[in-house]
Design an enzyme around this catalytic site. Structure first.
Site, PDB file in Angstrom:
ATOM      1  N   GLU A  98       0.821  -1.201   0.000  1.00  0.00           N
ATOM      2  CA  GLU A  98       0.000   0.000   0.000  1.00  0.00           C
ATOM      3  C   GLU A  98       0.857   1.255   0.000  1.00  0.00           C
ATOM      4  O   GLU A  98       1.889   1.332   0.681  1.00  0.00           O
ATOM      5  CB  GLU A  98      -0.953  -0.015   1.194  1.00  0.00           C
ATOM      6  CG  GLU A  98      -1.988  -1.119   1.066  1.00  0.00           C
ATOM      7  CD  GLU A  98      -3.037  -1.132   2.152  1.00  0.00           C
ATOM      8  OE1 GLU A  98      -4.153  -1.608   1.870  1.00  0.00           O
ATOM      9  OE2 GLU A  98      -2.749  -0.676   3.276  1.00  0.00           O
ATOM     10  N   CYS A 138       0.832  -2.228  15.521  1.00  0.00           N
ATOM     11  CA  CYS A 138       0.881  -1.916  14.094  1.00  0.00           C
ATOM     12  C   CYS A 138       0.178  -2.998  13.282  1.00  0.00           C
ATOM     13  O   CYS A 138       0.511  -4.181  13.385  1.00  0.00           O
ATOM     14  CB  CYS A 138       2.336  -1.779  13.641  1.00  0.00           C
ATOM     15  SG  CYS A 138       2.517  -1.377  11.889  1.00  0.00           S
ATOM     16  N   GLU A 148      10.065  -2.118   7.571  1.00  0.00           N
ATOM     17  CA  GLU A 148      11.150  -1.367   8.198  1.00  0.00           C
ATOM     18  C   GLU A 148      12.171  -1.039   7.116  1.00  0.00           C
ATOM     19  O   GLU A 148      12.875  -1.925   6.617  1.00  0.00           O
ATOM     20  CB  GLU A 148      11.791  -2.203   9.314  1.00  0.00           C
ATOM     21  CG  GLU A 148      13.168  -1.749   9.766  1.00  0.00           C
ATOM     22  CD  GLU A 148      13.230  -0.329  10.298  1.00  0.00           C
ATOM     23  OE1 GLU A 148      14.032   0.475   9.757  1.00  0.00           O
ATOM     24  OE2 GLU A 148      12.478  -0.014  11.246  1.00  0.00           O
ATOM     25  N   SER A 187      11.860   6.504   8.139  1.00  0.00           N
ATOM     26  CA  SER A 187      11.421   6.195   9.496  1.00  0.00           C
ATOM     27  C   SER A 187      11.943   4.822   9.885  1.00  0.00           C
ATOM     28  O   SER A 187      11.805   3.859   9.125  1.00  0.00           O
ATOM     29  CB  SER A 187       9.894   6.214   9.566  1.00  0.00           C
ATOM     30  OG  SER A 187       9.447   5.826  10.855  1.00  0.00           O
ATOM     31  N   SER A 191      10.726   5.739  15.323  1.00  0.00           N
ATOM     32  CA  SER A 191       9.492   5.264  15.957  1.00  0.00           C
ATOM     33  C   SER A 191       9.816   4.896  17.401  1.00  0.00           C
ATOM     34  O   SER A 191      10.190   3.766  17.691  1.00  0.00           O
ATOM     35  CB  SER A 191       8.940   4.055  15.188  1.00  0.00           C
ATOM     36  OG  SER A 191       8.591   4.423  13.874  1.00  0.00           O
ATOM     37  N   LEU A 192       9.631   5.858  18.298  1.00  0.00           N
ATOM     38  CA  LEU A 192      10.064   5.693  19.683  1.00  0.00           C
ATOM     39  C   LEU A 192       9.001   4.985  20.528  1.00  0.00           C
ATOM     40  O   LEU A 192       9.230   3.904  21.053  1.00  0.00           O
ATOM     41  CB  LEU A 192      10.399   7.065  20.266  1.00  0.00           C
ATOM     42  CG  LEU A 192      11.096   7.090  21.619  1.00  0.00           C
ATOM     43  CD1 LEU A 192      12.401   6.313  21.590  1.00  0.00           C
ATOM     44  CD2 LEU A 192      11.329   8.533  22.056  1.00  0.00           C
ATOM     45  N   ASN A 221      -4.499   4.486  15.852  1.00  0.00           N
ATOM     46  CA  ASN A 221      -5.553   4.196  14.892  1.00  0.00           C
ATOM     47  C   ASN A 221      -5.977   2.741  15.049  1.00  0.00           C
ATOM     48  O   ASN A 221      -5.233   1.833  14.676  1.00  0.00           O
ATOM     49  CB  ASN A 221      -5.060   4.456  13.467  1.00  0.00           C
ATOM     50  CG  ASN A 221      -4.784   5.920  13.225  1.00  0.00           C
ATOM     51  OD1 ASN A 221      -5.666   6.757  13.354  1.00  0.00           O
ATOM     52  ND2 ASN A 221      -3.537   6.245  12.900  1.00  0.00           N
ATOM     53  N   CYS A 276      -1.837   6.178   9.926  1.00  0.00           N
ATOM     54  CA  CYS A 276      -0.586   5.615  10.433  1.00  0.00           C
ATOM     55  C   CYS A 276      -0.852   4.346  11.224  1.00  0.00           C
ATOM     56  O   CYS A 276      -1.692   4.307  12.112  1.00  0.00           O
ATOM     57  CB  CYS A 276       0.109   6.649  11.317  1.00  0.00           C
ATOM     58  SG  CYS A 276       1.694   6.099  11.960  1.00  0.00           S
TER      59      CYS A 276
END
Length: 364
Positions: A91, A118, A165, A196, A218-219, A295, A338
């Site tokens: 996507e 995620c 990643e 990222s 991405s913390l 989300n 996201c």
């Protein structure tokens, strides 16, 4: 099998043409035709010698992923599911804003890191995307948006924040980044291209030397205990090592700060004490924070932090002198927000089966 010219950055394409007995300027011509004009038909490349066009017809192709599904959100966000073969789809999302248009690009079919919040991570992992499949998303979106060299560029920013990643697919991602930045390619500035990462420390150091674009990390947690749970990669590269890598990256970064992405999970990482821990954690790293309201997706096991919790969290960071933004939820009606990208993944990890089993056990 014909060679896909989208797999090559300019030095690689120059070498390829040299092996064909062609001059270096031919590579620049073809780059401009492919990436600036969006042309895949060699016959349409009118300033290329007929003899070279004949060679290209015989042994080369400008191959981009085929469109599977196109969706448009009520807020103008657009999402495309692109076919990358063997039942897999990735996507790509375009987010229009007043001052820019941002394309979110995928780097892998699925993701191997399994961050628990995620949706992409829940789909499992199939393989890395090739350079052609990565840059082909930008090529395809430019065509879909009707971009030509004579028009103002609709896509002004690119973020490697889609499925996967990026630094786990290092070589192909860097080659694609080089095409994005090349004046004969897309001519984007380093400040407008962002990678990222969840914190692959050795690859962060490599990226600093190979192609230092803007960096987002991405913390998502203020201490190792929480981050070990929600970002399993932290067990390999804990926060102390990650912060040191961020400091090293800034030496060559096009921006003088790191962006820390922080998804807000109700009751997990959104309390005032977590905000205060963050302040102590990043005290030596010039940075800004991007808070991301979670989300939801089916069987995630998490809830979005309340607006009040997000506001309080932001105010604590701002009072400490940090720039803090709260990401607008865009495209959630088409699952383009996201953390929601799922694509179509022929999972090789059996992870999809695991999460289905966990969800079923919770329902019993």
């Amino acid at each position: 099998m014909k060679t896909n010219l989208l797999d090559f950055n300019l030095p690689q394409l120059t070498d390829h043409f040299a092996a064909m007995g062609e001059k270096p300027f031919r590579a620049k011509q073809i780059m401009r035709w492919m990436h600036q004009m969006g042309e895949a038909d060699f016959d349409a490349m009118t300033d290329i010698a007929k003899s070279l066009r004949a060679k290209l017809h015989d042994g080369a192709v400008v191959g981009v992923p085929d469109l599977m599904v196109s969706q448009e959100s009520e807020d103008g966000t657009r999402k495309w599911l692109l076919d990358v073969g063997t039942g897999n789809g990735v996507e790509t999302v375009f987010i229009p804003e007043d001052d820019r248009g941002t394309l979110c690009i995928s780097s892998q079919v699925g993701c191997a890191l399994e961050c628990t919040f995620c949706s992409t991570g829940r789909q499992g992992f199939n393989r890395n995307l090739s350079t052609a499949e990565i840059i082909g998303q930008l090529w395809w979106a430019n065509k879909a948006m009707g971009v030509t060299p004579k028009n103002e560029r609709v896509i002004s920013n690119v973020v490697m924040m889609g499925m996967g990643e990026p630094l786990a697919n290092f070589d192909n991602v860097v080659s694609a980044l080089q095409i994005m930045l090349d004046d004969h390619g897309y001519g984007l500035s380093r400040r407008r291209v962002t990678v990222s990462t969840s914190g692959m420390v050795p690859q962060m150091d490599r990226l600093k030397e190979a192609c230092p674009v803007a960096l987002a990390v991405s913390l998502h947690a203020s201490n190792d205990r929480i981050r070990d749970e929600i970002v399993p990669l932290n067990k390999k590269y804990p926060l102390k090592e990650l912060m040191a890598a961020c400091q090293r990256y800034l030496v060559k970064a096009p921006r003088d700060f790191i962006t820390f992405e922080y998804v807000m999970l109700d009751g997990v990482n959104d309390r005032p004490e977590h905000a205060r821990e963050l302040i102590a954690l990043v005290r030596d790293v010039p940075c800004k924070f991007n808070l991301i309201p979670f989300n939801p997706f089916p069987n995630s096991g998490y809830e979005r932090s309340s607006n009040n919790a997000i506001r309080n969290f932001r105010e604590i960071l701002q009072e400490a002198g940090f720039i803090v933004t709260v990401r607008k939820t865009r495209g959630d009606d088409i699952d383009a927000a996201c953390g929601q990208l799922a694509g179509q993944v022929q999972d090789k990890t059996r992870r999809q089966e695991k999460w289905i089993r966990i969800a079923e056990e919770k329902d019993q």
